[in-house]
Design an enzyme around this catalytic site. Structure first.
Site, PDB file in Angstrom:
ATOM      1  CG  ASP A 263       4.526  13.766 -13.181  1.00 29.54           C
ATOM      2  OD1 ASP A 263       4.137  14.741 -12.505  1.00 29.54           O
ATOM      3  OD2 ASP A 263       5.652  13.240 -13.057  1.00 29.54           O
TER       4      ASP A 263
ATOM      5  CG  HIS B 108     -10.340  -2.474   3.340  1.00 31.93           C
ATOM      6  ND1 HIS B 108      -9.853  -1.483   2.499  1.00 31.93           N
ATOM      7  CD2 HIS B 108     -11.578  -2.069   3.713  1.00 31.93           C
ATOM      8  CE1 HIS B 108     -10.750  -0.527   2.382  1.00 31.93           C
ATOM      9  NE2 HIS B 108     -11.809  -0.848   3.103  1.00 31.93           N
TER      10      HIS B 108
ATOM     11  CE  LYS C 112     -11.314   2.247  -1.057  1.00 34.90           C
ATOM     12  NZ  LYS C 112     -11.817   3.032  -0.025  1.00 34.90           N
TER      13      LYS C 112
ATOM     14  CG  HIS D  85     -15.726   3.819  -1.191  1.00 35.42           C
ATOM     15  ND1 HIS D  85     -15.513   2.504  -1.567  1.00 35.42           N
ATOM     16  CD2 HIS D  85     -15.443   3.862   0.135  1.00 35.42           C
ATOM     17  CE1 HIS D  85     -15.144   1.792  -0.523  1.00 35.42           C
ATOM     18  NE2 HIS D  85     -15.080   2.587   0.525  1.00 35.42           N
TER      19      HIS D  85
ATOM     20  CG  ASP E 241     -12.281 -19.733 -15.947  1.00 32.16           C
ATOM     21  OD1 ASP E 241     -12.607 -20.409 -14.954  1.00 32.16           O
ATOM     22  OD2 ASP E 241     -13.023 -19.559 -16.940  1.00 32.16           O
TER      23      ASP E 241
ATOM     24  CE  LYS F  86     -13.194  -2.826  -0.776  1.00 31.52           C
ATOM     25  NZ  LYS F  86     -12.344  -2.033   0.145  1.00 31.52           N
TER      26      LYS F  86
END
EC number: 2.7.8.-
Length: 484
Positions: free
Chosen positions: A409, A224, A404, A402, A231, A226
């Site tokens: 604070d 899952h 996350k 979507h 380089d 991404k």
């Protein structure tokens, strides 16, 4: 003949009873949260045969024998690579803020992986800006491009990214692409798969889905992450898959997906490259540890350390869950969370409730409509107890939120690939960045505020008036917590 059928019936009952008894013992003796064990027992007994089959398919962490052996062998050499980062001047615990200091300690003790300073961060929240930025960096690549995604969905600007990768490979750039088999079936059936391979790009299916392996490896254990690393100088991670939202799941009835990516330069890029190398070795057995970062951070520079936090089979168990809990427990003023899938563990629910009960403002922003009906109903099963504790819940109406993210604070944040559900926090290959950068965090907070402005706060009094039908569905789908 009648006696024979009678014997078969009795034999079937005995075999089934022994099977259920054996699985029950397995569930009870397995060390895990009591709530998960109880949920599995209810599934097994409420759904005869089907419940037992579900447990064999989804009940235990099972990476597959070959991958599990590789992951075990890999831990020491990768741990040695991580540990060397403690010797560079980009790791300076004495300059760390209070939020990240303890997270650095946790990750260092469990994975030998320290937080590193000297990074620059760019928050990208427009899909067009994200994809054009990725394309531009690919076009400027000189030596290597490494990618791992859960979903690659052909269409729109995602095809422009594919074209840029093919052109990069043709001019001699080494391109390695790892895509989850269950998340990217359309890509593997598309012409892009063949065209990339013909251009010399290494394209692999992670955790390949096969009917012959359904009992050999847990099917819902997914890759899952991404990650893009170019380089070993530039990296991206965040919530966005390799999709153009204007061409993705347009008929699902939830609107366009709303995502972010973070563009990173500095020492943490090499760490993200190492995480890609981990995933590549799990699949292929080939080791590709990157070079160590230069770590040339001057004392007078702004430090802004980042802790890269990976999770998944072979790595320390529940590390991201621990980091999330630790971060929330350190809050003195506010906690603001966005997640598309909210089916938390009992421990995390109690952490959120306790945080609100000690006077901290806790805000939860989730989509009003979800692409998973089961998750949507299961999420709502937590509303009552959270709101009674003082948690503010907002439902987002501007599409499928979507992103996350967790902001603590207004000074410290977590962003990455991790949903607040059991699968992300306890099972999948995931990645989170713990970021001690007040300027970046303020940007993230303002983006979250824009989400709130497109949301409605759930009113507790009105919520209590919902129908018996809704309450029933919430409880039913809550029982399937282990499968969500």
């Amino acid at each position: 003949m009648e006696k024979f059928y009678h014997f078969l019936t009795l034999a079937g009952i005995v075999v089934y009873w022994l099977l259920v008894a054996g699985v029950t013992l397995r569930v009870v003796l397995k060390r895990r949260a009591v709530s998960i064990s109880l949920a599995w027992l209810m599934i097994i007994y409420i759904l005869p045969i089907v419940g037992v089959i579900c447990y064999f398919l989804f009940g235990e962490m099972n990476l597959g024998k070959k991958r599990a052996e590789r992951a075990k062998e890999m831990f020491e050499p990768f741990g040695h690579w991580f540990n060397q980062l403690n010797d560079c001047n980009a790791h300076s615990p004495e300059t760390m803020g209070r939020h990240i200091y303890k997270i650095d300690q946790l990750c260092n003790h469990r994975l030998s992986l320290p937080a590193l300073s000297g990074n620059t961060l760019s928050l990208q929240s427009s899909p067009q800006d994200i994809l054009h930025s990725v394309i531009n960096d690919i076009e400027n690549a000189q030596t290597s491009i490494q990618m791992v995604f859960y979903i690659w969905h052909p269409g729109g600007l995602a095809d422009s990214v594919a074209t840029a990768l093919i052109q990069a490979a043709k001019r001699g750039v080494k391109v390695r692409l790892l895509l989850d088999s269950a998340g990217s079936p359309r890509f593997f059936r598309s012409p892009w798969y063949t065209m990339m391979r013909d251009a010399g790009i290494e394209v692999l299916q992670a955790l390949e889905v096969s009917p012959w392996r359904i009992f050999l490896r847990r099917l819902d254990l997914r890759q899952h992450r991404k990650i893009i690393v170019i380089d070993e100088l530039v990296a991206y991670t965040g919530s966005m898959n390799m999709v153009d939202p204007a061409y993705f799941k347009q008929n699902s009835g939830v609107g366009q997906w709303v995502d972010i990516m973070v563009r990173v330069t500095g020492p943490s890029v090499n760490v993200m490259s190492a995480i890609h190398g981990w995933d590549w070795e799990v699949e292929t057995g080939r080791r590709m540890l990157p070079s160590l970062p230069e770590c040339s951070v001057e004392p007078e520079e702004v430090q802004n350390p980042i802790q890269v936090v990976p999770s998944g089979p072979g790595m320390p168990e529940y590390l991201i869950h621990q980091v999330l809990t630790l971060a929330i427990n350190q809050a003195n003023e506010s906690v603001r969370i966005t997640t598309p899938y909210f089916v938390p563990s009992a421990d995390l629910v109690e952490t959120l409730k306790m945080t609100a009960q000690r006077g901290i403002e806790v805000e939860l922003i989730i989509p009003h409509k979800n692409d998973s009906m089961m998750v949507q109903w299961a999420s709502r099963a937590f509303y009552t107890e959270l709101m009674q504790a003082g948690v503010k819940i907002y439902e987002f109406y501007g599409g499928l939120l979507h992103t996350k993210s967790v902001v603590i604070d207004r000074q410290f944040c977590l962003v990455g690939t991790v949903n607040m559900d059991m699968r992300s926090l306890w099972l999948n290959f995931e990645l989170t960045l713990a970021i001690d950068d007040e300027t970046f965090t303020q940007e993230m907070y303002e983006l979250q505020q824009s989400y709130i402005e497109q949301s409605y706060r759930v009113d507790f009094t009105e919520w209590q008036k919902r129908s018996f039908y809704s309450r029933f569905l919430e409880r039913v789908f809550y029982l399937f917590n282990p499968l969500l």
